[in-house]
Structure formats: structure tokens, C-alpha cells
Scaffold this active site. Sequence first.
Site, PDB file in Angstrom:
ATOM      1  N   ASP A 189       1.043  22.812  89.693  1.00  0.00           N
ATOM      2  CA  ASP A 189       0.114  21.824  90.575  1.00  0.00           C
ATOM      3  C   ASP A 189      -1.448  22.103  90.745  1.00  0.00           C
ATOM      4  OD1 ASP A 189       2.388  20.373  91.025  1.00  0.00           O
ATOM      5  OD2 ASP A 189       2.944  21.082  92.860  1.00  0.00           O
ATOM      6  N   GLU A 215       5.667  25.239  87.138  1.00  0.00           N
ATOM      7  CA  GLU A 215       6.049  25.548  88.589  1.00  0.00           C
ATOM      8  C   GLU A 215       7.345  24.864  89.129  1.00  0.00           C
ATOM      9  OE1 GLU A 215       2.903  24.423  91.306  1.00  0.00           O
ATOM     10  OE2 GLU A 215       4.169  24.543  93.162  1.00  0.00           O
ATOM     11  N   TYR A 275      24.585  46.883 103.415  1.00  0.00           N
ATOM     12  CA  TYR A 275      26.008  47.221 103.934  1.00  0.00           C
ATOM     13  C   TYR A 275      26.601  48.281 103.569  1.00  0.00           C
ATOM     14  CZ  TYR A 275      26.176  42.613 106.556  1.00  0.00           C
ATOM     15  OH  TYR A 275      25.832  41.727 107.323  1.00  0.00           O
TER      16      TYR A 275
END
EC number: 5.6.2.2
Lengths: 385, 567
Positions: free
Chosen positions: A257, A205, A111
Site C-alpha cells: 500500500d 502486502e 512448556y
Amino acid sequence: MPKRKIQRERPKEKFSYDPRKVLKMLDEHARRILEDIKAGKNPHFDIPMRGLSNVYFDEKSRLIKMGDKLSRRYFLNVAHARKFMQTLLIMAYVKRLVSEGKHASLREAYYANKHTIPGTRENTFEDQSESDPIIEDLERMFGVLREEMHITADRRGYIYGDIVIRDGEDEFNASRLGSGGWAVPGTVEHIQFPEINVDYALVVETAAMADRLIEEKFPKRENALIIATQGQASRGVRRLIHRLHYEEGLPIIVFTDGDPYGWYIYSTIKQGSINLAYLSDKLATPESKFVGMTMDDIKKYGLENVTEKLKGIPPNKKGGPTGDYKRILEEMNYPWFQNKEWQRQLQLALKWGVRIEQQALANKSLEFVAKEYLPEKINNGDLLP
Amino acid sequence: MAEANQLFKEFKIQSVSEFFRRNAAMLGYTGKVRSLTTLVHEAVTNSLDACEEAGIPPYVRVEIEELGNEHYKVVVEDNGPGIPEKYITHVFGKMLAGTKAHRNIQSRGQQGIGISGAVMFAQITSGKATRVITSTGNDEIIEAWVKIDVDKNEGKIVKKEKHPNPKGWRGTRIELEVKNVKYMRSKQGVFWYLKLTAIANPHAHIELIEPDGKLIVFPRSSDYIPEPPVEMKPHPKGVLTDDVYRLAKKTRRNTVRRFLIGEFSRISDKKVDELIEYIAALRLIKTVEDKKLQEQYYQKLMEGHVKAVLRAFKGYTKVVKQVAKMMEKPPEKLTWHEAEEIVEAFKYMKFLAPPTHGLRPIGEENIEKGLKGILKPEFVTAVTRPPKVYSGGIPFQVEVGIAYGGEIPAGFDLYRYANRVPLLFDAGSCVTTQAARSIDWKRYKIDDLDRAPLVLMINVVSVHVPYTGTGKQSIASVDEIYNEIRLAIMDAARRLQTYLSGKHRKLAQVKRRKTFEKYVPEIARALSILTGEPEEKIREYFIRFIESKFASAEVEEVAAEEVAENA
């Protein structure tokens, strides 16, 4: 309890944040453009190319690195002129940010530089998708992080542990901020660590698992720093991990995981990503190790009941491989997974067709992960490379 | 008896004005706008013809003054040779005695009634005589008021004055007062007519003063004065029985054979011998009763086996001798039936194509000058095709001009001409419209014909332009003419295409340059922030650099290496 094996190492890098470096780069490039135009030459930028074609795995440093292919951006070329102008605009903006000590987000940078070009109906930038790549171009061209140029990315992730952090005028201990820890800002370049009282950093995680470990007083007991990535690690977190390892000598252990996505998180922390290959030596930490979840954990801790099925079609079925299977096969081809430990884990995942989450350990008990699983594995050196 | 005389007189009066009324459509005097245009057309044509015949660059001034509702005074003035006093009634008064009506000559006058028709029209609508002011450049100017004497079907001077001519003025000015007409600036009006006339006659300077006093000038754009057309002898393939019959009555030759050789083109002594055989053969074939056999003979004759056909009949030499005898009699004794036989035989015979030296096209150069001078386009081109022949014996020639861009407004326009005369009516049924629409303009870089700033001008030149209908405002769709028009348009359009692709290239160049220039202020400001050098100076460096690059030939190279940056 077995004797602790993990310990802080000697630092390999020094705190190196220096705004003058970026200013020097900006000045050098701008002067060259000006000299070219004065001499009647078509001014240009040489920008290292993006994309898979210019990325390779460097065996020596064990990092994904950017090749030396350059693309030349000319002023006097209809296809380049606009980007040439945009590059200079962002450069001027970065100069202002750095010299004024201000930080701007990518969106703010967009911007701040967007306006209508006088006498036309054209904007300098039509969309953020135009300004973001220019900023990346500058990172590659200057060999600096956009954080060093005071342009920040989205923040994500937090840390908890007995280290003292100096952030501008504030100085605090990251284990005294409550159970929420300290949120990692978009830019960690200027962060300094006056005091480190931990032996290693555990990268987790999921936020749920990090919160579990904090509640179980794991950091205090194990003398560890918890770093929650909350999914794929943000640039700020990756840079923080890198700095903690190289500047403070903290060993890095990753806990995700047991699925292709988790292993990929490990992979980017360790080796860097293809997108940001040019920043690997600033973001990646090849010496990091992997604690879990592994396929062997399922057998070892009797977690067969709490596995989940892999998504997608297996490679030996019609239409396969897709989904998780495809990801696993891809990961098996990663150069840094070319060792028998990893190949074994990935093979097992394919064979069993299952995945295992960190939180599945709660099946044993809430404390299990903090009091048995992690201390046991880490102190026994039961880690994957 | 006196009554009968009176009656006959009445009948005669009736007949001349009645003829005019009945044939108003054919003569061009229908509709209020069109009647005015026809009136101006007749006067302007007269002026142009007179100037050309005298070798004077024409200067024609048309003034239209509104006297009342649908009531106008039309003034046409030229710098022509002027009319000698004794010919004034002849020029303006003779109805239906136009010298061109029955001549085999390319002419502007299509109606064969000419200026006398205009005088007549003025007379029957306003009752006023036509005022003629003329001088041949000698010491007197003649002012005469001319009317048509419907009794005698000839001109009558009702009042005449002579004035001194101290300045040696030469030319003719006629003033017609007419009613039941209307001046409009439509595509059928006087303005449009004169504009199109000016394009087709670039050697003429034409001015128009409209009823509201506005002066419009169509300036001269060429110094070349076209040669007056020459009369051509008719070609056997293009004649009707009536032509042969009428010419035979008029000729001074003393035998039919000499008449045919002398008054027609492409007929030699040997051709007459051949003609005799063909006529004899036709006579014999007509005696055959078996329709199938007869058909076969006709077929054979068409293939040129005249001798074989003759030999098929017993005693054919007798018939041949009879026909040969006909050729030696005085032409005025030729019967209608015999003329018919001759024309029929012409159809089966082969002749050389007619001579084309009598055709007077405008010429490519002059078309270009005309279009350029009046329309001010950015591009103009013209094609004059070589003369061709239609329906076996009528020579014609097609010319096409294309004007594109410049001051031409968007929208396709077709300017139609026959022998340089603008055709303003019945565009839809005209062969020129059909031919123009049949062109695939996209192939010539005209993507949207109806929005292209394009004027297409088509001039069909011929001794006999085949008009459709009585109005003579639209050319019939004759295959040969259609094809020639198409070929001419395509030829001209190809040149337009070449121009347009060059223009596109140039436009792209300008556009490319702008692409760079528009970024310069942005770049200068940024570089000024980065290096501290004054913005103004940096801007100058860049502008100078762009200028030098676009001035040199390197631009092409820059363009060539414009491969999208790898991103």
C-alpha cells in the site's frame, strides 16, 4: 508490450543449512562454562546487547546491524543466576531438537522446559516472556537463526509461482497447488529449490491483492513468483525472500500500500528491523526494489478519487505531528530512504495528506493491476530503490 | 467494768483483723490469683533478702499443693542463714512493725507488712497456723507453728518441736495453708511472678512445683550477690512535715540545729543559718496584707534574694533572732507548726542533689545474664542509666534490658520492675508502659512491635518509688522518670538496631547463597546433556565453587558488582 528487463541474476550465497553448526556452537559454549567452573572461575555468557543502543546502519552492506556491545551473564550474580540457568536449559533443549531433527514452536519450547525447581516453589520459567528472550539471546550469541535451532515462529504468508520446492520428503511445484499457493512454514532453512522457472519474485502486502494477481494469471504471464506477506513479513517469509535472492538470484520487487505502514514493510524486507538487527544479514535483502504504491501513481493513473486521508495531526497543526504524519517523518530519517526518489514520495504524502491502497487500483478495473499497472512499471524499470 | 474490758478486747480483735481486711487492697490481698501471688512474693522476698544479707547465693524452692477447691498449701524453702529460735515470733508475728516501713532505704518489701501479713492471711482464710522449719546450721532443727495473736498484735508459737540436725542443714522452710485463692498460669500468677523475679535476680536459683506436680526451674545465671542496700539520710527536698516531726522526736541529738545537720543529707551548719533567714523571711512575708506585694516577695525569695526580702521589713533582725533561738532548743520540743515552717523553707532553698550511693541497680551485666538465662533469646542488651533525682530530692535510677528472638515468641512483652520486684498489675497506667509505647520502634528496625519477638524489661530503682494508687503495682508518670526511661530504652534499642542490621546482612548472605545453590541441579543436568559429563560431577564443581566464593571475602565484591544485567 515493452521488453522484459527484470531477469534472474547469478546466485551470491549457497544453500548453507547445516545442523552441525548449531551443535558445534552449543558444545563450544557449554565446554567453556564447564572449564571455567572447574578452574574456580565465575562462568559467564557473553551476549550481544539488544535494543536501539546497540544497533547501527551499515552503509557498506546497507543493513541494520548489531553493534559489538556485550552484556555478560554470570552464574555467581544474584541478578543473573536465574537467566544463566535458563540459558543452559534452552541450550540443552536445542541440542535435543537439532540432534533428533524435531521442530518446536516458541510456546512448545516454553512448556517443554517449564518445571518446578526441586526444593523450591520456583519454576524454571514462569512465563513464555521469560523463554522467548533467552532464545533470542542464543540467536545473537551464536549468530544463528532460531529456525536453525529448530525453534519455529508463527507462520504467515504464502507463495505461488513456477518453482519446485523440496521440503523434507515432499517435492512439488508451487504453481500446481491450486489458487491458495503454498503456505510458507515457520522454518525455511531446510527448504531446497530444485527448479526455478521464474524471472523475479513479487512480494505483495495483502492476500487480497496476491489472490487477484493469481486469478488474473499474472505469475504465468509475467513469469513471476508471488509472495504474499499478509501484513508485516514473518521471519519465515523474510528468510525465504533472502534465500531466493541470494541463493537463486531472483530479483525482489515489493508491492505494498502507499502508506507509512506499507513503506515500513518494504523497509524491513530491505534493511531488516531493529529488533532483529542481529539477523539482518540472514533476513534482509537490501537489493530489493519497490514498485508501488507511490504518490506519483495517484497522478499518473488518475486515482485522486480513491485516496484516503492520512490519520493523525499534520506537523504544522497544533499537537502535531501524530499518527501517520509522525511515521512518515520518522521514515524520512531512515538512512535507506535518504535518496531523492523516496524523499519526494514521502514529501508528497505529507503535502497531500493522503494514502493510497493497492486495491484502489480496482477502481480502474479488476484486471488493471495485473495487465497494465504492474507489467508497465516493472518492465519500464519504474521502481524505487 | 468487766463488760467494758471485754468490749475493749473485742474491739482490739476486731481492729487487727479488720485493719487487714480494710487494707487488703493496699496489702496486695485482693483477688484469688493475686492473693496467692502476694503470699509467695512475701515469702520469696524474705528468703532473698535473708540470703543476700548473709552473702549466700540464694536457692529458693516454691511448692504449691492443691488441697481442695481454692484451698492450697504453699511451701517456700530457702538455703538462707536460718532464724534463731528466739526471733521466730519476731520475724513471723509482728504486724505493721516492719523495720523497713519507715526507713529511707531501697527495699523489695513495698507493703511494710511482709511475711507476717502472709501468716495473717493464712490464718484468717484457713484458720491454720504457719509451720516454720528452720536451722542456722547448728545441731538442731526447729519446727514451730506460728500464729498471730490478735490481742497483742504479735506472733505466738502454738507448738514447737526440736529435731537433731545430723547433716548440718541450714535454711528456712515455711508452710502456709490458705483458702480463697487460686493457682493460675496467667500473667498475674505465681509462675509469671517467679519467672520475672528470676530475671531480675540472676544470682538466685528459683524452683517452682506447680499443683499438678510439674517442676519448673529458673537456674542461677550469675555468681554475683548484690550488696544489701544501705540506708540514706533523707534529702530536705524530699521530706514531709511528718518526717521532720517524727524524726525530731526519735533523735538523740540535743539541738534542732544538730538534728537537722545530723539526720538529713546535704544540710551543713551554714545551711542552717540560711534556713533561719528563710524561715524569718517567710514569717515576715505572711504579715504583708497586700496580696500583690506578698506575691512579689515570694517570687524574690524563690529567686534566692533572701537578704533583700528581709531588709524590706523594719526590725527584721528581731524575727531572725527568734528563729535562731528555735534552732538551739532540744529537737523533741519542736512543734508541728515549726516543722511545717522548716519544710516550707526547704522548698525555697537550694541544696546539693541527694547522694545516690544507696541505690542498688541490678547492673547491665546481670540484667543480660538474667534475660539470657531465663528467656534464651538470640540477642540481649541492657542499659543502666546514672542516678537522677526527681521532684528535687528523691534519687532514682532506671535500668532497661532488651531481649530479642531466640525462644521468645512473637509479640511484644514488657516486664516492669520497681526495686527488682515484678509489677504484675495495672500495666496500663504505669509510666513504663507509656514510655515504652512512646518509642518509635520502626527507627530501630522493629517494624511491627506487636509481632516482634521482643521483651523489654524496665527496672525503676528508688528509695521512694512514686506509685499510683494503693496497689503499688504501677509507677506514677513523673516527668523525670518518664524521660529517663525513654533515654534508656532508646539507648538499648540502638544496640538492638545495630544487631538487627547485622543480622539482616547475614540473612541476605544466606539467601543469596541459596539463590545460587537452588539452580545447581538444573544447571548440572543441562550441562550434562550438552557436554556428556556426568551430572553428579558437574554438580560437585558448582557446589564447591559456591562454597569457596562464600568462604572468601570476595563475596562482598560479588555483591557490589550486582548490577542488573542489561536486558
